[in-house]
Design an enzyme around this catalytic site. Structure first.
Site, PDB file in Angstrom:
ATOM      1  N   GLY A  46       0.995  -1.110   0.168  1.00  0.00           N
ATOM      2  CA  GLY A  46      -0.067  -0.108  -0.141  1.00  0.00           C
ATOM      3  C   GLY A  46       0.935   1.397   0.237  1.00  0.00           C
ATOM      4  N   GLN A  51       3.014  10.120   0.973  1.00  0.00           N
ATOM      5  CA  GLN A  51       3.910   9.322   1.056  1.00  0.00           C
ATOM      6  C   GLN A  51       5.050  10.179   0.044  1.00  0.00           C
ATOM      7  OE1 GLN A  51       1.803   6.037   1.937  1.00  0.00           O
ATOM      8  NE2 GLN A  51       4.517   5.676   3.180  1.00  0.00           N
ATOM      9  N   CYS A  95       6.284  -0.238   7.331  1.00  0.00           N
ATOM     10  CA  CYS A  95       5.448   1.745   6.411  1.00  0.00           C
ATOM     11  C   CYS A  95       6.423   1.924   5.385  1.00  0.00           C
ATOM     12  CB  CYS A  95       5.192   2.998   6.902  1.00  0.00           C
ATOM     13  SG  CYS A  95       4.212   4.014   6.123  1.00  0.00           S
ATOM     14  N   LEU A  96       6.082   1.998   4.412  1.00  0.00           N
ATOM     15  CA  LEU A  96       7.324   2.207   3.095  1.00  0.00           C
ATOM     16  C   LEU A  96       7.940   3.574   3.992  1.00  0.00           C
ATOM     17  CD1 LEU A  96       6.211   1.956  -0.219  1.00  0.00           C
ATOM     18  CD2 LEU A  96       7.455  -0.165   0.697  1.00  0.00           C
ATOM     19  N   HIS A 137      -4.534   1.752   7.696  1.00  0.00           N
ATOM     20  CA  HIS A 137      -3.566   2.078   7.450  1.00  0.00           C
ATOM     21  C   HIS A 137      -3.063   3.651   6.246  1.00  0.00           C
ATOM     22  CE1 HIS A 137       1.303   1.382   7.689  1.00  0.00           C
ATOM     23  NE2 HIS A 137       1.289   2.352   6.595  1.00  0.00           N
ATOM     24  N   GLU A 138      -3.492   2.946   5.085  1.00  0.00           N
ATOM     25  CA  GLU A 138      -3.729   4.045   4.279  1.00  0.00           C
ATOM     26  C   GLU A 138      -4.722   5.115   4.917  1.00  0.00           C
ATOM     27  OE1 GLU A 138      -0.447   3.211   2.241  1.00  0.00           O
ATOM     28  OE2 GLU A 138      -0.367   1.422   3.128  1.00  0.00           O
ATOM     29  N   HIS A 141      -2.421   7.433   7.062  1.00  0.00           N
ATOM     30  CA  HIS A 141      -2.254   8.843   5.977  1.00  0.00           C
ATOM     31  C   HIS A 141      -2.536   9.604   6.005  1.00  0.00           C
ATOM     32  CE1 HIS A 141       1.851   6.449   6.150  1.00  0.00           C
ATOM     33  NE2 HIS A 141       1.083   5.687   5.556  1.00  0.00           N
TER      34      HIS A 141
HETATM   35 ZN    ZN Z   1       2.594   3.870   5.939  1.00  0.00          ZN
END
Ligand code: ZN
Length: 173
Positions: A46, A51, A95-96, A137-138, A141
């Site tokens: 995701g 991000q 998380c990226l 989670h997304e 963000h």
């Molecule tokens: Zn993340």
């Protein structure tokens, strides 16, 4: 398609509430494609627009993890959780924007989400297991919330300090 640089925590742009998307044009479709490319390249399941430094309400995901599985790329614009199950689930999240750090987070096991696709058409779907965790989670963000914000302050501070050190090292290279 272009792989975009991913912001690393701590970054003020990851802590902002993002703006709704009102224009569904070629640029938006291009951004969705670029975000999917960036997510697959990372690799991750995701990726949210903030991000990659774009403070608008959209994310992409594909939680098909089996080797050789058929990809199921999704781009969700203006997503909203409209129902969540009482039953909860714990997943080890990463998380990226927080590379190399993982921790258990408890969330509703299932969620129903409404969103618009890249053409502005309304969509609704129920997600379960990893897909549900990823969607929550997304969506977090888009309100400036990271998975570490669900952890105890000590653990959150420890991860943030590691990331500060990691960014200093990156800057020195
Ligand atoms: Zn993340």
């Amino acid at each position: 398609m272009t792989v975009k640089p991913i912001l690393i925590h701590p970054d003020p742009r990851l802590k902002k509430a993002c703006a709704p998307i009102t224009v569904f044009d070629k640029n938006l479709a291009q951004l969705a494609d670029d975000m999917l490319e960036t997510m697959y390249d990372a690799p991750g399941v995701g990726l949210a627009a903030p991000q990659v430094g774009v403070l608008t309400r959209m994310f992409v995901m594909d939680c098909v993890k089996e080797e050789g599985g058929t990809p199921e790329p999704m781009a969700l614009i203006n997503p909203k959780v409209v129902w969540e199950s009482e039953e909860r689930n714990v997943y080890e999240e990463g998380c990226l924007s927080i590379p190399g750090q993982y921790a258990d987070v408890e969330r509703p096991k299932m969620v129903r989400v409404t969103w618009q696709d890249v053409n502005g058409v309304a969509q609704e779907q129920e997600f379960d297991e990893l897909w549900a965790t990823c969607a929550q989670h997304e969506i977090d963000h888009l309100d400036g919330t990271l998975f570490i914000d669900h952890l105890k302050p000590m653990k959150r501070q420890m991860i943030t300090r590691k990331m500060q050190k990691y960014k200093r090292e990156l800057a020195r290279e």
